[in-house]
Structure formats: structure tokens, C-alpha cells
Design an enzyme around this catalytic site. Structure first.
Site, mmCIF file in Angstrom:
data_model
loop_
_atom_site.group_PDB
_atom_site.id
_atom_site.type_symbol
_atom_site.label_atom_id
_atom_site.label_comp_id
_atom_site.label_asym_id
_atom_site.label_seq_id
_atom_site.Cartn_x
_atom_site.Cartn_y
_atom_site.Cartn_z
ATOM 1 N N HIS A 16 -27.032 -23.928 60.838
ATOM 2 C CA HIS A 16 -26.758 -25.351 61.020
ATOM 3 C C HIS A 16 -27.014 -25.727 62.473
ATOM 4 O O HIS A 16 -27.297 -24.879 63.316
ATOM 5 C CB HIS A 16 -25.331 -25.716 60.590
ATOM 6 N N CYS A 25 -24.034 -25.202 70.347
ATOM 7 C CA CYS A 25 -24.154 -25.400 68.891
ATOM 8 C C CYS A 25 -25.002 -26.609 68.513
ATOM 9 O O CYS A 25 -25.204 -26.879 67.339
ATOM 10 C CB CYS A 25 -22.772 -25.489 68.248
ATOM 11 N N HIS A 29 -28.637 -22.581 64.702
ATOM 12 C CA HIS A 29 -28.107 -21.216 64.761
ATOM 13 C C HIS A 29 -27.421 -20.926 63.427
ATOM 14 O O HIS A 29 -27.307 -21.804 62.583
ATOM 15 C CB HIS A 29 -27.112 -21.067 65.928
ATOM 16 N N HIS A 31 -24.345 -18.479 61.010
ATOM 17 C CA HIS A 31 -23.076 -17.757 60.968
ATOM 18 C C HIS A 31 -23.004 -16.922 59.693
ATOM 19 O O HIS A 31 -23.594 -17.277 58.675
ATOM 20 C CB HIS A 31 -21.887 -18.727 60.964
ATOM 21 N N HIS A 75 -28.062 -18.558 52.955
ATOM 22 C CA HIS A 75 -29.399 -18.571 53.538
ATOM 23 C C HIS A 75 -30.041 -19.957 53.504
ATOM 24 O O HIS A 75 -31.259 -20.090 53.377
ATOM 25 C CB HIS A 75 -30.297 -17.506 52.903
ATOM 26 N N GLU A 136 -15.840 -18.879 60.488
ATOM 27 C CA GLU A 136 -17.182 -19.037 61.041
ATOM 28 C C GLU A 136 -17.574 -17.843 61.910
ATOM 29 O O GLU A 136 -18.724 -17.412 61.902
ATOM 30 C CB GLU A 136 -17.222 -20.326 61.858
#
Length: 158
Positions: A16, A25, A29, A31, A75, A136
Site C-alpha cells: 500500500h 509510508c 511498500h 507488510h 499479494h 502490520e
């Protein structure tokens, strides 16, 4: 009869970016999310019932969460559809990447709200979503509790 809470845990990988954010952020990137889903209900008391003693079969809960959350978000890259990230999203989609456009800033806080709504609508009428925990990172997570919401959960089917 006693009310019992049961929890099932899930994991998925999602990318996201937080448009307009003032830190790292804002960049795309990902998680390794961990989602804990806790439901509340009474164990089935009919000895002739195939699920005797269960609040809900863990497999049935897994089907709901896997279909509504894991299979959709694993994904994938999530962007707020009301930001300039839609241009990047279109480029990724054109290159056959799985992109999800949402109505919110894709923070853990907003994702857990979205997930609660998606899960609640598929639970049997006698089972209530108690809480969600979306982790996260190893040290950061968002939690949603039904008891913290403004209005009580309506009975199913209304």
C-alpha cells in the site's frame, strides 16, 4: 449457557501507499499482515448436531475470512481511489498486477474497519463478531471491538 469467544488467525502479504502522508509510508511498500478474528457465541448443545460443542466450526470461519479478506488482499496493492495514486494503480493493472482501490486511506485502522464489515455480513445469525486485530508489523497493530462501536450490532437479517 455460557458465551464463548473463539479466535482464528490469518496472514497475508499486502502492499500500500499512504497518499499525503508526511513520512516514509507515502511510498509504495508492503507488510506481512496478521489478522486475528474473534467471534462470540454459545456452543451448540444438541448432541445429535454434527457440530455439537462448537460455537462455530473453525473451518467455516476460515472460509468466510479467506474469501472476504485473505484471497482478496493477499499479494495485492491497495490505494485510496480518491488520490493521484489511481494513475499508478492503472499502470500496475495494465501490467497485470492485482490492485485494490478503496474509499479510504489504506491504514491498518481503516482496513480493520473495512474487514469487520466484510466479515460481519457473512456470519451466521447466532454468531457475533467480537473483535479483530490487524498486525502490520511485529510491534504495531490496530484493533476493532464491537463493544467500542457507536451502535450495538443489529440482529442478523435486519
Amino acid at each position: 449457557m455460557s458465551k464463548i469467544r473463539i479466535t482464528k488467525q490469518f496472514s497475508f502479504e499486502t502492499g500500500h501507499a499512504l497518499y499525503g502522508y508526511d513520512g516514509k509510508c507515502r511510498n509504495v511498500h508492503g507488510h506481512s499482515y496478521k489478522l486475528s478474528v474473534t467471534v462470540l457465541g454459545e456452543p451448540i448443545t444438541d448432541p445429535a448436531h454434527v457440530k455439537f460443542g462448537m460455537v462455530i466450526d473453525f473451518g467455516d470461519l476460515k472460509k468466510i475470512v479467506k474469501t472476504e479478506i485473505v484471497d482478496q488482499f493477499d499479494h495485492a496493492t491497495v490505494f485510496n481511489k480518491n488520490t493521484p495514486h489511481v494513475e499508478l494503480a492503472k499502470e500496475l493493472q495494465d501490467r497485470d498486477h492485482h490492485v485494490i482501490l478503496v474509499d479510504y486511506q489504506p491504514t491498518s485502522e481503516n482496513m480493520v474497519i473495512d474487514f469487520a464489515a466484510k466479515i460481519q455480513k457473512h456470519l451466521p445469525s447466532h454468531i457475533y463478531l467480537h473483535s479483530l486485530k490487524l498486525q502490520e508489523t511485529e510491534t504495531s497493530f490496530a484493533e476493532w471491538y464491537a463493544s467500542d462501536q457507536d451502535a450495538p450490532q443489529p440482529p442478523k437479517g435486519e
